[in-house]
Write an enzyme that holds these catalytic residues in place. Structure first.
Site, short mmCIF file in Angstrom:
data_model
loop_
_atom_site.label_atom_id
_atom_site.label_comp_id
_atom_site.label_asym_id
_atom_site.label_seq_id
_atom_site.Cartn_x
_atom_site.Cartn_y
_atom_site.Cartn_z
N PHE A 179 0.82 -1.22 0.00
CA PHE A 179 0.00 0.00 0.00
C PHE A 179 0.84 1.27 0.00
O PHE A 179 0.38 2.33 0.37
CB PHE A 179 -0.98 -0.01 1.19
CG PHE A 179 -1.60 -1.35 1.45
CD1 PHE A 179 -2.45 -1.92 0.51
CD2 PHE A 179 -1.31 -2.06 2.60
CE1 PHE A 179 -2.99 -3.17 0.72
CE2 PHE A 179 -1.86 -3.32 2.82
CZ PHE A 179 -2.70 -3.88 1.88
N LEU A 217 -8.21 -7.13 -17.11
CA LEU A 217 -7.45 -8.29 -17.58
C LEU A 217 -7.91 -9.58 -16.91
O LEU A 217 -8.14 -10.59 -17.57
CB LEU A 217 -5.95 -8.07 -17.33
CG LEU A 217 -5.39 -6.80 -18.00
CD1 LEU A 217 -3.93 -6.61 -17.60
CD2 LEU A 217 -5.51 -6.90 -19.53
N GLY A 258 -3.72 0.46 -14.60
CA GLY A 258 -3.50 -0.10 -13.27
C GLY A 258 -4.69 0.21 -12.39
O GLY A 258 -5.34 1.25 -12.54
N GLU A 264 -5.05 1.53 -6.97
CA GLU A 264 -5.30 2.66 -6.07
C GLU A 264 -6.65 3.32 -6.28
O GLU A 264 -7.19 3.95 -5.36
CB GLU A 264 -4.16 3.68 -6.24
CG GLU A 264 -2.87 3.11 -5.67
CD GLU A 264 -1.62 3.87 -6.04
OE1 GLU A 264 -1.24 4.76 -5.28
OE2 GLU A 264 -1.00 3.55 -7.07
#
Lengths: 173, 328, 777
Positions: free
Chosen positions: C282, C670, C741, C744
């Site tokens: 994290f 994905l 991505g 977050e």
């Protein structure tokens, strides 16, 4: 001064300061049981002693003379007839994505095993509406009973799904 | 953790003998003591494991229950007689800690758990009169969300964190103690003390005293009892405030009532003022509000915990309402 | 400007300059001027199908070996002692009793530690990973309350821990600043993130605000947070001669190895960092003091060392998210058009680190407005260096911005979703760049329908069941697409048609190793069971930090480059007897374990056949990913629409989240199985931030007072409802695989959605996190 770990008897440590957790990890190299906080606040170190889930970080190993400890390593072997392969809960955790980093996972799984046994003998929980009635492991009940096991990755839904899946499979069989 | 000797007591006499030396401590489930030893807040020179002593639940002649001090919290909470006759006690235990900890913790140990005050725990970085008498109190002007609003002193504003003890205070339990001078009993509400000038002393027990059992007196109306705990997350957190209560209502009036608060004082707070105000009066919202206000009249807030005064009042009124009073 | 800032700007300027020059030479097809990644067009392969984690069986059996689970022969254990003042000097340090304690091998302090350079602070160079530029155990100075001042090295952890308690230290206190108010009084500086000032102004926003028909203008506060990965930081460290091996739990194997090499004056190849499993990161699992202290201790005593931070140690040594105070003001016309967006404020940091919490990032590209005034000012406190924590900037910035939008919607009497859509920008409002892929409106519409947003009562405080007040709230989440330079991959194809893909990336539970295997399998035309992924080792070429949600894109680009190189090698090996003879790299692709002519799929030769004819057991190719020029041409972001239902006790003020839905727009997904977990995990951390999380920093002396998992509250199972997630699954044509991505984005927007739902339930607007019950009584 002996203790049984996953079916094998072994000598307890000389130093009474050694926790059951550190004895497993550093003494026996059974690293499956995890150290998260060493403060009794996260549940990662949960193991089964005589079938009951406890926190091995708050347990001094010398207190457990003659007791029977099962860790995550012992669970795999116990899970199937051949002693190979995974415990149904381990399988369900994979299928339901009940973990991400995998660090709290052994504690979650051992805790779930203990939790099911508690419910089967009728032990109530904080959210049990009627203390006199039989226990039904609803989602809410499982969530309360598993609240001693923290997960920081946020796999909570998958963990509860996995436990429910195994419980419903048990009922069907 | 400071080195210590470890011994396992075979029976009560053995335990007292083993703990006779200085700096000895009895070890139950270890859920609090082991943590405190790791933090060097507790540094006993020897530990006497008393988990092998009495852990039975048996009826007393007077119609109550006698509970062996080595009984695990889980076993007490799920005992059929406790669930049926003293539900507030089951509820309080089940609201505390986690299942794993309840499986380890003993009844005797639960009574003697120490405060969660952050300054008490920080042996290296904070001043604390309870840990190091005379050093000062960093909580007074520090983080005090979990601290006392009743019965505190300038020397100490810590709270006793047990849930089970709040129920025991409400039920008027009796503590059985074995000491150097023999066996004795004392009312549970007299076990823990207020801090005064000597906050390092949590209870009236003398060194070497061993709690052997808890006695629940017969209290028929405790079948109508409840425990409500208010905390910062849904489970596995210490109480901000909690209320244990048992209520007997007859024809809309309070025939008898027992109330205790948790999270508000250095000891489980038996709300005798509120009980007295309610007994014989109407079992309705205004009466509950008035009783709560009377009990909290002397409350002293700190920087972070003023909200508890209102919170404990509201919680009490809600609990009494749930137990059968009419809430107007 | 400090020396650090100057150096950082210079390094950043070089990188930016290099990127600018490279733009016209862009070699890969998905970047400016080219075609999208061909994998986007493949609809029926591995990508998009749910795949269980390949490391799952190991993890559920507790058989995955974490960094504290390596046990070299002769290993000793370390325990750290920490300072108890925020600033000053050590006056006396008595270690005699500790050294005499049973089992103690040595006590290491600034007096006897090996001489080491300070680590290069993160951002000062592409390979710098230091938490700050402070020296470690080199002098008697104290810079924060909790700084390590001594390390006890002993035969067992119990002995080390006990001896640690026998160290006696006194201090000479120096002047210090440990209150936020005091730090602000000392003066603020504009924050600089990666060299760039955190300030944007378009038009005269204050004047536009003053003249607006409707406006909101409030201050929002967010506290310190700690990552609190359940695995504490730990390293097992071995010197073999001048070779240093660190088994670590880290998000940056390569940069960490390089930085530690500099600290010990070693060549880069003399330090190896291995990190196959990370028990939660994290943002917190980088290089901190303990790895360096552990390596120094191992050097001092000539034995392997295990250094595991206690949970308290994690709070003393590992920084977290800093606190902030943010003003958000929005001026609007009666029909909701934004005239001005002002988002300014202050975050605390230290004199020695490089992390100003950039809370305006989400506001830069969130909404269209006629004028903007955005800035982050920093003030300096004497405390442990703050650092990245999941969505640094966006996590707390969206709380302020998205709360303010909800406040404005209430002021205007508009539906908050309609207000957001009303101000949807057609290009990036600050940079002017086109968006690469932005389908937030679709996320809003599909999410609203699934959640039943039309059931929300517009008037707050009007729904009640028993003691529970019920409300609904929503918010936008957003996080940028990043791809950092430096990624590389090496692919080795074996004669039995297996591919080994090596990347210097990390698996902290995101599912990276599984997803990488899926993508590599798809790209190489091999089934999943023919792919082996090796990662988490600094000896692998390239550097892929697990940060900024960039691993997926960085790995994707590196694998594209390595695959191209591999195809070239295979064509060379294939030679004139192959049906592919004479074809160029651009004319062939991989499919079904073979190279295939793109315009005539019947023309093909299997990898096995090529290798057999060439009498080779393996063929390998390593290649660097292209430079990340896509982010210079487009404004690239992920988005979410978060919907939340809360129940607030009218008696106690306790808030329970009963339902939550995240509708995500994050490019192509994905692996739905691991993606769902990433989204949920982010949302859960957002729920913690909304309702309970706060690192308690005592402003009298800078000491963290809840250095444990009992009083730092993480959400428990009972706090977490079933979390619904959905996604647009619209590929971004300008990224590898069309993916973004997603590590977050999940946390962003959540705290605002909860706060807005609490307002809808109670009519109370909470602008200070966390929303604890006392604020609702």
């Amino acid at each position: 001064m002996e203790i049984t770990i996953n079916g094998s008897t072994t000598a307890l440590p000389q130093d009474p300061r050694v926790s059951l957790l550190d004895f497993l990890r550093e003494g026996l190299h059974l690293f499956g049981t995890k150290k998260g906080c060493d403060q009794g606040a996260c549940g990662a170190c949960t193991v089964l002693v005589d079938g009951e889930r406890i926190l091995s970080c708050l347990a001094l190993a010398v207190q457990f003379e003659g007791r029977d400890v099962v860790t995550i390593e012992g669970l795999s072997a116990a899970g199937t007839a051949g002693g190979e392969g995974l415990h149904p809960l381990q399988q369900a955790f994979i299928g339901c994505d009940g973990f991400q980093c995998g660090y709290c996972t052994p504690g979650q799984i051992c805790s779930a095993v203990g939790m099911v046994a508690e419910a089967k003998r009728g032990s109530p929980s904080h959210v049990t509406a009627d203390l006199a009635a039989a226990v039904t492991l609803t989602r809410n009940e499982i969530q309360e009973r598993m609240s001693g096991n923290l997960c920081r990755c946020g796999a909570h839904n998958g963990i509860i799904d996995a436990i429910q899946q195994v419980l419903s499979a048990e009922v069907l069989s | 953790m400071t080195p210590f000797r470890f011994a396992r007591a075979a029976d009560t006499a053995d335990a007292l003998r083993l703990a006779a030396g200085p700096a000895s401590a009895y070890l139950g489930g270890g859920t609090n003591l082991v943590d405190l030893m790791r933090e060097t807040v507790a540094t006993p020179g020897s530990l006497v494991d008393v988990t092998g002593l009495s852990n039975t639940v048996s009826p007393t002649e007077s119609g109550g229950l006698l509970i062996g001090a080595a009984l695990r919290n889980t076993a007490l909470a799920e005992h059929p007689a406790v669930r049926a006759r003293y539900p507030v006690l089951s509820r309080a235990i089940l609201a505390g800690a986690s299942a794993q900890i309840r499986n380890m913790a003993t009844v005797g140990g639960n009574l003697l758990q120490r405060t969660r005050c952050a300054y008490f725990y920080d042996a290296e970085g904070a001043r604390c009169n309870k840990r190091a008498p005379g050093s000062g109190c960093d909580a007074l002007e520090g983080f005090s969300r979990y601290h006392a609003i009743l019965g505190a002193s300038p020397a100490c504003v810590a709270t006793q964190p047990s849930d089970m003890c709040v129920a025991l205070a409400a039920l008027g339990a009796i503590v059985h103690v074995q000491g150097a001078g023999g066996a004795r009993t004392l009312p549970f509400t007299e076990l823990h003390r207020l801090p005064g000038d000597t906050p390092e002393i949590d209870t009236v027990l003398a060194p070497g005293d061993l709690i052997t059992a808890i006695e629940l007196p017969p209290l028929p109306f405790a079948t109508n009892s409840a425990y409500r705990k208010v905390r910062d997350r849904a489970s596995y957190a210490f109480a901000l405030v909690s209320v244990a209560a048992a209520l007997e209502v007859e024809d809309g009036r309070v025939r008898d009532v027992r109330i205790a608060f948790g999270g508000v004082a250095h000891k489980p707070w038996r709300a005798l003022t509120a009980e007295a105000a309610l007994r014989g009066g109407p079992a309705d919202g205004p009466a509950f509000h008035a009783a709560a206000a009377a009990e909290l009249a002397d409350a002293q807030p700190l920087r972070d915990n003023g909200f508890k005064i209102e919170l404990v009042k509201r919680t009490l009124v809600a609990v009494l309402g749930d137990l059968g009073g009419a809430v107007a | 400007m400090s020396i650090i800032d100057s150096a950082k700007n210079a390094a950043q300027g070089l990188v930016q300059g290099a990127l600018g020059k490279l733009v016209p030479l862009a070699p890969d097809s998905w970047i400016p001027g080219g075609l999208p990644d061909p994998l986007i067009a493949r609809k029926h392969g591995l990508i998009g199908t749910p795949v269980s984690r390949l490391d799952g069986p190991l993890k559920v059996q507790g058989a995955a070996r974490f960094s504290a689970e390596v046990a070299p022969a002769g290993m000793v254990y370390v325990a750290l002692a920490y300072a108890t003042i925020p600033r000053g000097r050590i006056a006396t340090l008595d270690t005699q009793a500790a050294e005499a304690a049973p089992g103690v091998v040595r006590v290491m302090t600034h007096r006897n530690a090996p001489r080491m350079k300070p680590p290069a602070v993160f951002g000062s160079s592409p390979t710098a990973a230091g938490p700050s530029d402070l020296p470690i155990l080199q002098d008697d100075r104290i810079h924060w309350n909790g700084q390590p001042i001594a390390a006890v090295i002993a035969e067992t952890q119990e002995q080390a821990d006990h001896a640690r308690s026998l160290i006696h230290v006194t201090y000479e206190a120096g002047p210090s600043t440990t209150s936020f108010a005091g730090a602000k009084a000392n003066g603020a500086q504009i924050g600089r993130f990666m060299g760039q000032p955190l300030r944007n102004e378009i038009g005269d926003a204050e004047a536009e605000l003053a003249g607006a028909a409707h406006r909101v203008d409030h201050t929002y506060r967010t506290p310190r947070h700690s990552h609190n990965a359940i695995e504490p930081h730990a390293a097992t460290i071995v010197w073999e001669g001048d070779m240093l091996t660190i088994h670590d739990t880290t998000q940056m194997v390569t940069a960490e190895a390089r930085t530690i090499a500099d600290v010990f004056d070693l060549k880069p190849e003399q330090v190896r960092v291995i990190s196959p499993y990370v028990g939660g990161g994290f943002g917190g699992k980088g290089l901190w003091d303990h790895q360096i202290i552990g390596a120094a201790a191992a050097k001092l005593v000539g034995r392997p060392v295990r250094i595991t931070l206690s949970r308290e140690g994690v709070y003393r040594v590992i920084g977290g998210r800093t606190l902030s105070e943010q003003r958000v003001a929005i001026g609007a016309t009666a029909d909701g058009h934004f005239k001005a967006i002002i988002h300014t404020g202050t975050a605390a940091m230290t004199p020695h680190n490089a992390m100003p919490e950039p809370f305006i990032f989400a506001t830069r590209s969130g909404y269209a407005a006629d004028s903007f005034k955005l800035s982050v000012e920093t003030v300096k406190m004497n405390m442990l260096a703050n650092t990245f924590m999941r969505a640094p900037g966006e996590a707390i910035g969206t709380f302020a911005l998205e709360s303010a939008i909800d406040e404005l919607a209430a002021e205007l009497g508009m539906d908050p979703i309609a207000l957001r859509i009303r101000n949807e920008p057609d290009k990036d409002p600050i940079s002017g760049l086109p968006f690469s892929s932005r389908h937030i409106v679709e996320a809003w519409r599909s999410g609203a329908q699934r959640f039943g947003w039309d059931q929300r009562a517009p008037e707050p405080g009007t729904r009640r069941e028993g003691e529970w007040l019920i409300g609904m709230g929503c918010a936008t989440g957003t996080y940028p697409y990043h791809r950092m330079p430096g990624a590389a991959a090496r692919i080795t194809l074996t004669r039995d048609a297996k591919a080994i893909v090596e990347i210097a990336a990390h698996e902290m539970g995101m599912g990276t190793s599984t997803t990488t295997a899926m993508v590599a399998g798809e790209r190489l035309g091999l089934p999943l069971d023919r792919i082996e992924i090796r990662y988490g080792d600094s000896i692998i070429p390239g550097a892929i930090m697990a940060g900024g949600s960039q691993q997926t894109a960085a790995i994707g680009a590196a694998v594209i480059a390595a695959h191209n190189a591999l195809v070239a090698e295979l064509l060379k090996l294939a030679g004139n007897e192959s049906p592919l003879a004479g074809l160029s790299v651009d004319e062939v692709g991989s499919e079904g374990g073979a190279l295939v002519r793109l315009d005539d799929p019947a023309c093909r030769e299997t990898y096995q056949s090529i290798l057999a004819r060439a009498q080779r057991d393996t063929v390998a190719a390593a290649e660097q990913a292209s430079m990340p020029v896509e982010a210079m041409h487009w404004s690239m972001h992920s988005y979410s629409a978060i919907f939340c239902e809360v129940r607030v006790s009218a008696i106690t003020g306790e808030t329970r989240v009963s339902r939550i839905l995240g509708a995500f727009d994050c490019g192509r997904i994905l692996n739905p199985q691991t993606a769902r977990s990433q989204f949920r995990g982010g949302i859960i951390m957002g729920l913690g931030m909304a309702l309970m999380e706060e690192t308690l920093f005592d402003e009298r002396n800078g000491r963290v007072m809840n250095a444990n998992l009992s009083e730092y509250h993480l959400p428990v199972h009972l706090d977490i409802p079933e979390i619904d997630v959905m996604w647009t699954d619209i590929a971004d044509p300008h990224t590898p695989m069309g993916a973004h991505g997603i590590g977050e984005i999940g946390i962003t927007g959540v705290a605002a959605a909860v706060a807005n739902a609490v307002y809808n339930a109670t009519g109370k607007r909470i602008r200070d996190l966390p929303i604890t019950l006392d604020k609702l009584l």
